[in-house]
Design an enzyme around this catalytic site. Structure first.
Site, PDB file in Angstrom:
ATOM      1  N   GLU A  21      58.203 135.843   3.896  1.00 60.51           N
ATOM      2  CA  GLU A  21      59.527 136.250   4.400  1.00 60.51           C
ATOM      3  C   GLU A  21      59.455 137.580   5.153  1.00 60.51           C
ATOM      4  O   GLU A  21      60.146 138.542   4.816  1.00 60.51           O
ATOM      5  CB  GLU A  21      60.526 136.352   3.250  1.00 60.51           C
ATOM      6  CG  GLU A  21      60.834 135.014   2.608  1.00 60.51           C
ATOM      7  CD  GLU A  21      61.995 135.063   1.625  1.00 60.51           C
ATOM      8  OE1 GLU A  21      62.270 136.143   1.076  1.00 60.51           O
ATOM      9  OE2 GLU A  21      62.633 134.023   1.413  1.00 60.51           O
ATOM     10  N   GLU A  49      59.736 127.178   0.254  1.00 57.94           N
ATOM     11  CA  GLU A  49      60.687 127.601  -0.786  1.00 57.94           C
ATOM     12  C   GLU A  49      62.025 126.931  -0.540  1.00 57.94           C
ATOM     13  O   GLU A  49      62.506 126.899   0.598  1.00 57.94           O
ATOM     14  CB  GLU A  49      60.919 129.116  -0.766  1.00 57.94           C
ATOM     15  CG  GLU A  49      59.780 129.928  -1.287  1.00 57.94           C
ATOM     16  CD  GLU A  49      60.131 131.415  -1.402  1.00 57.94           C
ATOM     17  OE1 GLU A  49      61.300 131.750  -1.690  1.00 57.94           O
ATOM     18  OE2 GLU A  49      59.221 132.229  -1.183  1.00 57.94           O
TER      19      GLU A  49
HETATM   20  C1  BGP Z   1      62.681 134.524  -1.846  1.00 54.98           C
HETATM   21  C2  BGP Z   1      61.354 135.080  -2.292  1.00 54.98           C
HETATM   22  C3  BGP Z   1      60.834 134.537  -3.574  1.00 54.98           C
HETATM   23  C4  BGP Z   1      61.885 134.101  -4.568  1.00 54.98           C
HETATM   24  C5  BGP Z   1      63.110 133.465  -3.954  1.00 54.98           C
HETATM   25  C6  BGP Z   1      64.266 133.270  -4.903  1.00 54.98           C
HETATM   26  O1  BGP Z   1      63.359 135.481  -1.102  1.00 54.98           O
HETATM   27  O2  BGP Z   1      60.355 134.824  -1.329  1.00 54.98           O
HETATM   28  O3  BGP Z   1      59.873 135.411  -4.070  1.00 54.98           O
HETATM   29  O4  BGP Z   1      62.043 134.871  -5.644  1.00 54.98           O
HETATM   30  O5  BGP Z   1      63.577 134.186  -2.844  1.00 54.98           O
HETATM   31  O6  BGP Z   1      64.939 134.483  -5.065  1.00 54.98           O
HETATM   32  P1  BGP Z   1      65.419 135.054  -6.457  1.00 54.98           P
HETATM   33  O7  BGP Z   1      64.189 135.112  -7.281  1.00 54.98           O
HETATM   34  O8  BGP Z   1      65.970 136.368  -6.162  1.00 54.98           O
HETATM   35  O9  BGP Z   1      66.407 134.097  -6.970  1.00 54.98           O
END
Ligand code: BGP
Length: 516
Positions: free
Chosen positions: A218, A408
């Site tokens: 990201e 993701e």
């Molecule tokens: C993205 C990241 C991840 C992950 C995901 C979910 O931004 O790349 O590392 O954690 O989001 O976010 P969160 O864990 O804050 O729910």
């Protein structure tokens, strides 16, 4: 229901700092992730100036970065760089604070069991990351930490044993902490050399075990948190822009290096993808939609996929008085180091409005944004938009015409572990079902070339924005709470059996489809 392409890479995704734990074992050094607290559990209170009280509550639940400033200790909101102290603060672990990444899901000690569970679901691939500070604890050593290298050897061997293809992120929200405290990490050009040294080491070591690599997770999220993504403990836009620029030069450099030395490798960039809809058909909203998409998202892809700095960005930097630290052959390197494929995270779309005054907002991945009245939201306020995935995939493929992988996507929710050791998560099945159905349409109806899908947090792990364990994404439940109490036993959720069926069927099974 039509099937997915043959050899489609079904799998799941994690990141080292959120899943491994053992943050100081095996010679690992602390990373920027290891000085971040669990939301709502810190002894510090951080005020966010100018934020209405109803939202202030939300920000209090986010993760803090702790720091030392002379004799003083303090904290700032990791995802809100405006709360970072102006000068002289050094991010550090301090007494009486809980740092969830120190133990995380304890994958470091459970990896065999966890990969066996992935294999039981039929995973074709596993997207994971290497913790840079496990290989070069401070980032500045000249020789790598053999124990760290051995650990990932074992992880990749375990994957290969089951025919699981590793997809490896080189930098997922963790930079050796020592680089952040030495010179604000990526804001300084010296970090490119340190990163190159690390990448050359892992490329050579794992050349027969890993084919797919992602450079920076990201990369565009840097606008929300320079510290989380790039170790920059400052909200100075000059430093943030130069850090992003250095990361893109580094990405191009290691990509070109891989193409020269390891022609079997496939290298991708990774972008947080939240394509905007204009708030209304007012032309000003339409224009804002193009502008915000360019500034927050396309800039990064344009550099790493097309190989040049786009005009719209150069003009906007000029207007803001920001100077990119372009040196020597940088521009040639950007041109020569373009990626082979594009990876995205997709959680939601966004709304672009020429004026946001009076508009209702909601939480989103790493930020707050204007709420879309047509969409429902998760328990954490993230709006759910399966059609937006198809919409975004079309935009992305039209722009670059490169193979895409969704690395993701998923639903963070509170799960209940029943007394009979089951977890019923129909909401997660429903969420994934709807997204996979739209993904299938993007591939089969629209002709978008998507070669894999790895839902986020296939095993429960520490949340990146809040630091909580209780914000769960997994098919596999990990028995641990936000404070790290629990047996850490692994328990299959209902979604585990459902996803196993999806993979076996290479698409949504007819019986689950008929439930819709
Ligand atoms: C993205 C990241 C991840 C992950 C995901 C979910 O931004 O790349 O590392 O954690 O989001 O976010 P969160 O864990 O804050 O729910």
């Amino acid at each position: 229901m039509a099937k997915f392409p043959k050899n489609f890479l079904w799998g799941g995704a994690t990141a080292a700092n959120q899943v491994e734990g053992a943050a100081l074992e095996g010679g690992k050094g602390l990373s920027t992730a290891d000085v971040q607290t669990c939301g709502g559990m810190s002894r510090f209170t951080v005020e966010l100036p100018g934020v209405p009280p109803q939202y202030a509550e939300y920000f209090k639940k986010m993760r803090y970065v702790t720091y030392r400033m002379g004799e003083k200790e303090g904290a700032a909101i990791a995802l809100k760089s405006v709360t970072y102290p102006k000068d002289g603060a050094v991010p550090a672990q301090v007494e009486n604070e809980y740092y969830p990444t120190m133990k995380a899901s304890d994958f470091y000690h459970h990896y065999k069991e966890d990969i066996a569970l992935f294999a039981e679901m039929g995973f074709k691939c596993y997207r994971m990351s290497i913790a840079w500070s496990r290989i070069y604890p401070t980032g500045q050593e000249m020789t790598p930490n053999e124990e760290g290298l051995t650990f990932y050897d074992a992880v990749f061997d375990e994957c290969r044993k089951y025919g699981i293809e590793p997809i490896v992120t080189l930098s997922h929200y963790e930079t050796p902490l020592a680089l952040a405290t030495a010179w604000n990490a990526w804001a300084d050009r010296r970090t490119i050399d340190c990163f190159e040294r690390y990448v050359h080491t892992v490329f050579e070591r794992y050349k027969d075990k890993v084919k797919y690599w992602l450079t920076f997770n990201e990369i565009n999220a840097i606008v929300h948190s320079g510290f989380m993504t790039a170790g920059v403990f400052s909200d100075d836009p000059q430093l943030i822009e130069q850090a992003a620029y250095h990361q893109m030069v580094a990405s191009a450099r290691v990509t070109a290096y891989a193409h020269r030395h390891y022609p079997q490798f496939k290298i991708g960039c990774m972008i947080s993808y939240a394509p905007p809809y204009p708030h209304t058909c007012n032309p000003e909203d339409g224009l804002e939609s193009v502008r915000s998409f360019d500034v927050f998202t396309n800039y990064y892809g344009d550099v790493m996929v097309r190989g040049y700095l786009p005009e719209y960005k150069l003009r906007s930097l000029e207007r803001r008085g920001i100077i990119l630290p372009v040196q020597g052959d940088d521009l040639k390197e950007l041109q020569q180091g373009t990626v082979d494929f594009v990876a995205i995270s997709y959680y939601q779309t966004s709304i672009a409005a020429a004026s946001t005054e009076g508009l209702k907002t909601t939480e989103a991945n790493l930020t707050r944004q204007v709420a879309n009245p047509y969409l429902k939201a998760s328990e954490w306020g993230w709006q759910i938009d399966p059609v937006g995935l198809r919409y975004g995939l079309n935009l992305l493929y039209d722009r670059y015409h490169k193979p895409i992988i969704i690395v993701e996507n998923g639903l963070g929710a509170k799960d209940v572990l029943e007394t009979d050791e089951t977890v019923h998560d129909p909401y997660r099945i429903d969420y994934l079902h709807q997204h996979i159905a739209e993904l299938e349409k993007a591939i089969n109806i629209d002709g978008v070339d998507v070669f894999g899908y790895t839902p986020w947090g296939c095993i429960d792990l520490v949340s990146c924005s809040t630091g909580q364990m209780s914000k769960r994404y997994g098919f596999i439940y990990v028995d641990a709470d936000d404070a790290g109490n629990g047996s850490y036993a692994r328990i299959r959720k209902d979604s585990f059996y459902w996803y196993k069926q999806v993979i076996a069927n290479n698409g949504l099974p007819d019986d689950t489809d008929s439930q819709k």
